[in-house]
Design a protein around this motif. Structure first.
Motif, short mmCIF file in Angstrom:
data_model
loop_
_atom_site.label_atom_id
_atom_site.label_comp_id
_atom_site.label_asym_id
_atom_site.label_seq_id
_atom_site.Cartn_x
_atom_site.Cartn_y
_atom_site.Cartn_z
N ARG A 139 40.09 42.22 49.15
CA ARG A 139 40.67 42.14 47.97
C ARG A 139 42.18 41.67 48.23
O ARG A 139 42.79 40.46 47.69
N ARG A 140 42.94 42.12 49.15
CA ARG A 140 44.06 41.75 49.78
C ARG A 140 44.33 40.67 50.14
O ARG A 140 45.24 39.72 49.75
N ALA A 141 43.21 40.20 51.05
CA ALA A 141 43.18 38.76 51.59
C ALA A 141 43.22 37.82 50.46
O ALA A 141 43.77 36.74 50.34
N LEU A 167 49.04 31.85 47.73
CA LEU A 167 49.51 30.60 48.71
C LEU A 167 48.96 29.24 47.97
O LEU A 167 49.60 28.35 47.96
N VAL A 168 47.97 29.32 47.32
CA VAL A 168 47.38 28.21 46.47
C VAL A 168 48.25 27.78 45.31
O VAL A 168 48.66 26.49 45.12
#
Length: 246
Positions: free
Chosen positions: A21-23, A30-31
């Motif tokens: 979830r964190r990733a 970033l997107v």
């Protein structure tokens, strides 16, 4: 568990460990940042292309005006040649014909001056670019000590951008034995302050009426124009007090 008197106690909370979830959250951030950068780039690119298209359209319009003026000048030259040929054949040419020749020659001179002006704007010499003070005309009126003034300030460049700056317009003369300099805003109700604002791409006309005070005898007009921005330039020019009659 024994407690120490006076010490603060903290409650411990157990939370689940979710690395996926964190990733995912980091990837989404970033997107979103990349999308914002791309949107800013394409917006700036669109604005630049729009300004370039406007400049090209303005250049094409000026070229068309030069072409039209050139054709009119050639037509008038042919008319003058025809009239002169008729005058040589008939030595008794009327005063009306001679006046017509003079009138046509004056029109040709005016057209050639316009052609030179526009060509100078589009293709100036290598050593004569940037802000330039053009022609100045002072014209008499029916009212004593009141005059019309017409001034052209222009930008000579191969790639015209909007030029901003200001102009100082001063009339220098004598009042009695003293030399006196009077700024235009004290002589004309159409000018509000000493710095006349400039903002144009090709040229700007500055015109209006001025009234000289009693006892003041003008000798010359002193002009100083300055552009602002990174490519700042200052130009100065002096004109003798020459009045054209109506």
């Amino acid at each position: 568990m024994p407690q120490v008197k006076g010490s603060k106690q903290y409650h411990m909370v157990v939370v689940p460990h979710r690395p996926v979830r964190r990733a995912l959250i980091i990837v989404l951030l970033l997107v979103a940042a990349g999308a914002a950068v791309a949107a800013s780039y394409y917006w700036g690119y669109h604005q630049g292309m729009t300004q370039q298209a406007d400049a090209v359209a303005e250049r094409d319009r000026l070229r068309e005006e030069v072409s039209v003026l050139t054709r009119e000048s050639e037509e008038l030259r042919q008319q003058v040649a025809n009239l002169r040929l008729g005058s040589e054949v008939d030595q008794q040419a009327s005063d009306e014909m001679r006046k017509e020749v003079i009138k046509l020659e004056e029109q040709i001179a005016a057209l050639e001056e316009d052609i030179t002006f526009y060509r100078g704007l589009m293709a100036p010499g290598d050593n004569n670019t940037g802000l330039t003070i053009g022609a100045l005309n002072v014209i008499g009126t029916d009212i004593p000590r009141e005059y019309e003034y017409k001034l052209v300030v222009q930008q000579l460049a191969t790639d015209h951008q909007v030029l901003s700056g200001y102009l100082n317009f001063n009339v220098v003369g004598r009042r009695g034995e003293q030399t006196e300099t009077i700024p235009l805003h004290e002589l004309s109700s159409q000018v509000d302050n000493e710095d006349i604002r400039l903002r144009f791409r090709y040229f700007q006309n500055i015109e209006g009426r001025l009234t000289l005070p009693e006892g003041f005898e003008p000798e010359r007009i002193e002009l100083m124009a300055q552009s602002t921005g990174s490519d700042r330039k200052t130009v100065e020019k002096k004109f003798g007090w020459l009045v054209q009659e109506l």
